[in-house]
Structure formats: structure tokens, C-alpha cells
Design an enzyme around this catalytic site. Sequence first.
Site, PDB file in Angstrom:
ATOM      1  N   LYS A   1       8.734  -8.864  36.315  1.00  0.00           N
ATOM      2  CA  LYS A   1       9.013  -9.774  36.855  1.00  0.00           C
ATOM      3  C   LYS A   1       9.133 -11.304  37.036  1.00  0.00           C
ATOM      4  O   LYS A   1       8.896 -11.541  36.490  1.00  0.00           O
ATOM      5  CB  LYS A   1       8.349  -9.772  38.678  1.00  0.00           C
ATOM      6  CG  LYS A   1       8.685  -7.855  38.458  1.00  0.00           C
ATOM      7  CD  LYS A   1       7.987  -7.697  40.820  1.00  0.00           C
ATOM      8  CE  LYS A   1       7.120  -5.810  40.642  1.00  0.00           C
ATOM      9  NZ  LYS A   1       5.714  -5.839  39.698  1.00  0.00           N
TER      10      LYS A   1
ATOM     11  N   ARG B   1     -11.628 -21.215  35.475  1.00  0.00           N
ATOM     12  CA  ARG B   1     -12.200 -22.673  35.679  1.00  0.00           C
ATOM     13  C   ARG B   1     -11.527 -22.537  33.749  1.00  0.00           C
ATOM     14  O   ARG B   1     -11.404 -24.212  33.842  1.00  0.00           O
ATOM     15  CB  ARG B   1     -13.291 -21.422  34.791  1.00  0.00           C
ATOM     16  CG  ARG B   1     -13.714 -20.564  35.603  1.00  0.00           C
ATOM     17  CD  ARG B   1     -14.766 -19.710  35.232  1.00  0.00           C
ATOM     18  NE  ARG B   1     -15.520 -19.675  33.996  1.00  0.00           N
ATOM     19  CZ  ARG B   1     -17.223 -19.876  34.341  1.00  0.00           C
ATOM     20  NH1 ARG B   1     -17.316 -19.673  35.435  1.00  0.00           N
ATOM     21  NH2 ARG B   1     -17.764 -20.288  33.195  1.00  0.00           N
ATOM     22  N   THR B   2     -10.243 -22.030  32.911  1.00  0.00           N
ATOM     23  CA  THR B   2      -9.814 -22.465  32.481  1.00  0.00           C
ATOM     24  C   THR B   2      -8.698 -23.845  32.469  1.00  0.00           C
ATOM     25  O   THR B   2      -8.469 -24.780  32.370  1.00  0.00           O
ATOM     26  CB  THR B   2      -9.634 -21.821  31.280  1.00  0.00           C
ATOM     27  OG1 THR B   2     -10.466 -20.519  31.477  1.00  0.00           O
ATOM     28  CG2 THR B   2      -8.623 -21.695  30.332  1.00  0.00           C
TER      29      THR B   2
ATOM     30  N   HIS C   1      -8.700 -17.361  22.009  1.00  0.00           N
ATOM     31  CA  HIS C   1      -8.716 -17.974  23.058  1.00  0.00           C
ATOM     32  C   HIS C   1      -9.176 -19.080  21.900  1.00  0.00           C
ATOM     33  O   HIS C   1     -10.482 -19.335  22.270  1.00  0.00           O
ATOM     34  CB  HIS C   1     -10.117 -17.473  24.644  1.00  0.00           C
ATOM     35  CG  HIS C   1     -10.385 -18.364  25.346  1.00  0.00           C
ATOM     36  ND1 HIS C   1      -9.815 -19.216  25.342  1.00  0.00           N
ATOM     37  CD2 HIS C   1     -10.500 -18.237  26.433  1.00  0.00           C
ATOM     38  CE1 HIS C   1      -9.456 -19.954  26.677  1.00  0.00           C
ATOM     39  NE2 HIS C   1     -10.643 -19.420  27.044  1.00  0.00           N
TER      40      HIS C   1
ATOM     41  N   ARG D   1      -1.550 -19.745  29.564  1.00  0.00           N
ATOM     42  CA  ARG D   1      -2.691 -19.305  29.188  1.00  0.00           C
ATOM     43  C   ARG D   1      -1.404 -17.954  30.275  1.00  0.00           C
ATOM     44  O   ARG D   1      -0.882 -17.558  30.832  1.00  0.00           O
ATOM     45  CB  ARG D   1      -3.725 -19.089  30.160  1.00  0.00           C
ATOM     46  CG  ARG D   1      -4.368 -18.123  30.667  1.00  0.00           C
ATOM     47  CD  ARG D   1      -5.416 -16.296  30.110  1.00  0.00           C
ATOM     48  NE  ARG D   1      -6.610 -17.840  30.091  1.00  0.00           N
ATOM     49  CZ  ARG D   1      -7.397 -17.311  30.289  1.00  0.00           C
ATOM     50  NH1 ARG D   1      -7.726 -16.654  31.494  1.00  0.00           N
ATOM     51  NH2 ARG D   1      -8.392 -18.775  29.766  1.00  0.00           N
TER      52      ARG D   1
END
Lengths: 463, 331
Positions: free
Chosen positions: B82, B54-55, B134, B104
Site C-alpha cells: 500500500k 528502541r532502534t 541488522h 528499517r
Amino acid sequence: MTTTYVLRGVRPLGGEPADVVLDGGRITHLGAPGSATPSSDTDPGVVEIDGENRLILLPGLVDLHTHLREPGREDAETVCSGTRAAAAGGFTAVHAMANTTPTQDTAGVVEQVWRLGRDAGWVDVRPVGAVTVGLGGERLAELGAMADSAAGVRVFSDDGKCVHDPVLMRRALEYVKAFDGVVAQHAQEPRLTEGAQMNEGVVSSEVGLAGWPAVAEESIIARDVLLAEHVGSRLHVCHLSTARSVEIVRWAKSRGVEVTAEVTPHHLLLTDERARSYDARFKVNPPLRTEGDVEAVREGLADGTIDIVATDHAPHPVEDKDCEWAAAAFGMTGLETALSVVQATMVDTGRMSWADVARVLSQAPARIGRIDAGPAAQGRGVGVGEPANVTLVDPAASRTVRGAQQVTASANTPLEGMELPGVVVATFLRGRATVLGGVPVDAGGEDGSGLAGRVGETEAVAS
Amino acid sequence: MRHLLSTADLAKDDAVLLLDTAAQMAATQSREMKKLPTLRGRTVVNLFYEDSTRTRISFETAAKRLSADVINFSAKGSSVSKGESLKDTALTLHAMGADAVVVRHQASGAPHMLAHAGWLDAAVLNAGDGMHQHPTQALLDAFTIRRHLVGAGSDAGTEGTDLAGLRVAIVGDVLHSRVARSNVHLLHTLGAQVTLVAPPTLLPVGVETWPCEVSYNLDETIEQASPDAVMMLRVQRERMSGGAGGAFFPSAREYSRKFGLGSQRLSRLPGHAIVMHPGPMNRGLEISADAADHPRSVIVEQVANGIAVRMASLYLLLAGSDTADDERTSL
Ligand SMILES: [Zn+2]
């Protein structure tokens, strides 16, 4: 031929100026300025150092809490590089924590570390034995075998992990009584700190990092002092960091519990506000706490509730710090800055004398580790006949901390760019200079050999 | 504005300018030709360490409607322990000539590091970091509130206005929510009164220092605070089971009963109050289907407003007041 050192116009424990002679591994003379007779003019075996009635002579510092990383993480530090850093910081003995790979949980591994230290020759390395096999918190390691080994272990700790099982902790406390050992507890209730990243409080709520609540430390210390009282054992509390931990230890001491406690230099100086930068050099376990906690540990150290300052020197390679906070390793270096931080926070603020500094950074830690007697005694007074383990400090000098320029193989200091008072000018281990003119003297070992090659290797790895 | 990392960094004038710019962007989006030439030749990288279709799509749409070149760099699974380090990824993006990086990340502070570690000189736009911030979500929430409660359903006449005097209740898992943190700061800066409503287990230690009220009781808040907007936060299913810290509340049913928004509670809200949710919703847990689909729900509109707010953010970061950049844009 060994060198005789004549220290002119130095101030033992910060007192009146005196002349001190180090000869044959012992302090052979302590008298008024001008009283020392050996002279470099007439004797090539004599080196004179002028203290200018300013330099302070302390007993060689003793660290009860050092991570030397060898065996297993030689990319972060080796016994050689770490002890060289220790000497540069004024230390003549360090206790090497047990969380190596393999773990220091058998006589074989502690003897290996002890030998590496002896061969390096920078300081006396006293290995700490693990309390439980592999720091697993399930089965007691062979504590008696480690005590009886050549390393003569007296301090036992699962540091990095908490001996959280109350029955296991009770057994360990009881068992080490047989050889006058002590259990040094890393107090951290594991369930309360799963995923914890920093002190839980105002700052963690804003920066969104998982909290490490003070109560997770305090509840373990409270339990442990009660256990120690119940079974009549010695308990040592590692890196105590909160105001209520100080209160609990104060209360326990008032009841006569045989408990000792340590605070790190970083908990004396820094607060969790530093986490706002997300700079992982400030990530440490236990975490940096609040202003109120800093004030409480300073007060506790000044009034004797906290017995010692120990570095928790925890070197890490760059890649383990130059990353997201949550991915970074816990820990910071401390051997080369500990004395300066104590001077800045406790001496220059008028809360402690230099004699107190000698107590909290040398005599008391040596006593807790039971290395204050015998042929290799550490943490003794500055007096005629005592072993010549001493360090010479210029309290009026200052320097700006640069991690990349430190002697330790790692650069993860939280004090980067900070100006600190106090410079170690010289360190002597049983009369042999390990540091002169503020610089490590690259020739060591009890026989004076074998050092240069190992140090060279270390530098090659670090570059 | 060099980066957009946290709403705590936004002064009131910055915040109002962002909302006003978003209104202008929204106006262009009702045209048939939605695309603007503003960021032609500029490169925007979407660097997503967490799944959030969505974002990501919202940012991608925003950048494309400003004619920027968009590179999607999905680093999911390659993060933290990792794979390539954040530093190496940043150096790569720098070498690629990224003008803006939309990031993000599950680690709080990762955007802050990208902006300040000296690894790259692109503008950094935080698209959600851990439990921290956010900011564009809070901006789109504020934009939506302003449109409905200041502008009566449209942006007309809202230019230059703030949210003074409005009351907003934010309900649910505040502890783990970057949306809540961002909204508390931004709505406070804009003059609104915020009440956080949650069981004590889902509020962080330290919340007492935040610029808002705290309540443990949704019904009381509805009665006493008469909120003009109610923002329901998503409750992760894993908060109900053991997990790292153990369950935060006894059961989904108890949570729903005490903190969920259904038609009963909706009917006790003031007649003009709006219902918000950052999505994705757990229908039947924090919000009932009839509340989610109610005429007073602006949840679907929030999604559209997200594009306008992200266009405004990219525009102000890349083409805003920097004249050198403007010249470059016109080349
Ligand atoms: Zn520890």
C-alpha cells in the site's frame, strides 16, 4: 493475392541445405538447392529469401504456457502485443493460460480470447481452460463446455495455483478423458509454500527470504503421477524445476504413466544465486533453483524425460518489479528469448540437435495440446503438403537482450544485458509472413486487416 | 565504507575500526558535554517501515550527538503493498538532500535496493531488514563482548583487538532472526567461535553452510562448549500458534524448559560468562527474570553501547576517509 515465399539454401531442422517453397498456406516444394523454380524476377507475387546455407528452418514454435494477460491486465500485455512478441520469437501458436480476469473458466471467456487471437493474426491462440471455477480449487469449471466451444479447449490448468485437493485433481483427470483433454498441473503444495519468495536453500538462508522448498513441487508431482496411473489419464506437469521432479517423472514414464513434462528456458539457464541481488526480475514461480537442478533439467530434456520447453511468459508492468522483492510479482517474459536460451543451453553445448529443438519447442507441445491435426494443424514436420507454419533462424547471429526493446509490452526479462546466440529471421503462419528480417510484419488477421490499430493502442499504453 | 548493509560485507579491519571508533565515541559520552560537532550540517533520515522505538531512538540520539540534522520519516503501514513505493520515497529523500538514510524495513533487501537501485546517492545504513541483517546490532554485541571479555569491563587496552578464541552461543529463533545472521558473520570475521542453539524447526535450511556450529541442545552446548557469552534471541509469541507455517514448537513451557536461560543454566556457565539479549525480552520465555537481572547480564549496557556503535557507523560513513566530505564538514 497471397505471396509465394521461396526460401533458398535453408537447412530444414538443421540438416543439409535445401530450397523450400511456401505457397497457398502449405509447403509445396522441398528439394536440393537450386531446385525451386518460382522466381521474383519473373513473378511479382514471389519473395525470395536467401538462407546462405546457414539459416535453419524449423516448424513454427508452439508454446504450451503463455500468459497473455487479456482480459484483465492489459497494462501488462494484450493478446495482440503478446502474440506479436510470440511471432518475433518464432512461434506460430501459443496456449493462453487461464488466470485472466475474468478467469478463462467458461466457454464465453475462452471464445473471447480465441477470437482476440484470431483477429490479431500473429499466431494461433489456443486458450487453456481453468480446471476449477475462478481458479478457486473448489468446484470443477465447465470443462466440457470449453472443450465443445469454438476455442476447442484441450488443455486445462489452474496455473498460478495448484489443484491441491486430491479428490478434485482425480475428478479433473478422469473427466477430461471424455474429450482427450489433459490437465496441466502447476505443482505447488500450498501449505509448504505460504509466503514463499525463493528457492529454500543456502541462498535463502543468507539473504533472509522465505523459502519455497523443492519438496513442495515434488510431492505434488509424485501424487499426481500416481493418480494419473490409477485412473488412466493424461497428466502434464508445468514448469518442472527440480532434480527430484525429473527423477519422479522418469520413474513414472518407466511405469507407463501417460505423463508429459515441461521446463522453462529460465530454469534451464539461471540459478537462485541471482536472488542475492534482490533484483525482482529474478523472482518467479516456481523459483530459480540450484546449479544441480539446472543440470538435472538439462539432462532430463536431453534424454526425453522432459518432453517440452514452454516459456511461462509472464509479463508485468514496471511498478510490479521495481520494488522490494517481497512486494514484487512472480514471473518473467520469455517468448522472444526461449529459442536462444535453448540454443545456448542445449544445442551449443552439444546436448541436442536442431531436430530435437523442433521436437521440444514445436512438435511435442502441439501433440500434448492436441493441435497437431486438422485444418489448423501446428507442430508438423517440414515436408511437402504440410501447413506452412515455419520459422527461420540464424544460429550464427547473436544479440544482447534489452527488455525495453522487446516486442512484448512488458520489460521484465531476467536476461537483461545478456548476449544470446540465435536470431529469428522470419516466421510464417500458414504461409503468411508474420516476421521478416527479424521484425514483425504489421499487417495481419486471417483477412490481412485490422491489426495496425490494435498494436498502435498497445504502444500508446506502454509508452 | 560507502554503506552499512550487511556484516557479511565487513572485512576484519573494517570491523575492528568500527569497534575502535565506537570506543572513542563511548569515551566522549562520559563527558558532561556529550555533543560533538562532527556532522554539523549533514542530514540523517531515519526511514522506519517497522515500529521500533528502541532502534529509532538509538539512531536519533547517535546522529544528534554528532550534531547532524535528523529527520524521522515514519513510513509504517505505507510499505510493500500500500501507499508510496520505496522508489518514490527514495526519490523524495534524494530531493531533500539526505546525506544518510537509516532504514528499517520488513522486506529483506530493501536497504540493498536503496543503496544500489540508483534512486539516491546517500549513504544507506541498514537498521534491520526482514530476516536478513541488522549490522549495528551485531556491532554493538561485538563491542560489548570485546569490552567485557577482552578488556575486563572497559575499553582500555582493547584498541585494535578482535575476538579470537572466544566462544559465543546464540540461542533461539535463528530462522527468523536478522540479529543471528548478522552476528554469525561478524563474530566469525572477528575470530570468535559461534554455536547456534535452537530446535531444528527454528533453524533455516542451508544453515549447515554458515561459518558456525549448530546444536539442538542448550545443556550440551553449555557443558561442551563452555561459552564465554550467551546471547538469547527473542521468541515471537506468534511462533507458538498456527500462523503461516504452523507452530514451530509445542508450547512456551517446553521451549522455556529446553532453550530458556534461567538461574540453573546460568550457574553452569563459566564464571566469567556474560548474558546478552538484543531486546525486547520475553521474561519467563527465553530468559528468566533472575537471569536477565543477574550481575553477569550486560543487557542494559548493550543499549548504551548501541549509541556509541551507531555514532561510529554514521561517523565513518559520512565523515570517515572521504576528504571532500571532510572539507564540506568544516565549512
Ligand atoms: Zn505456473
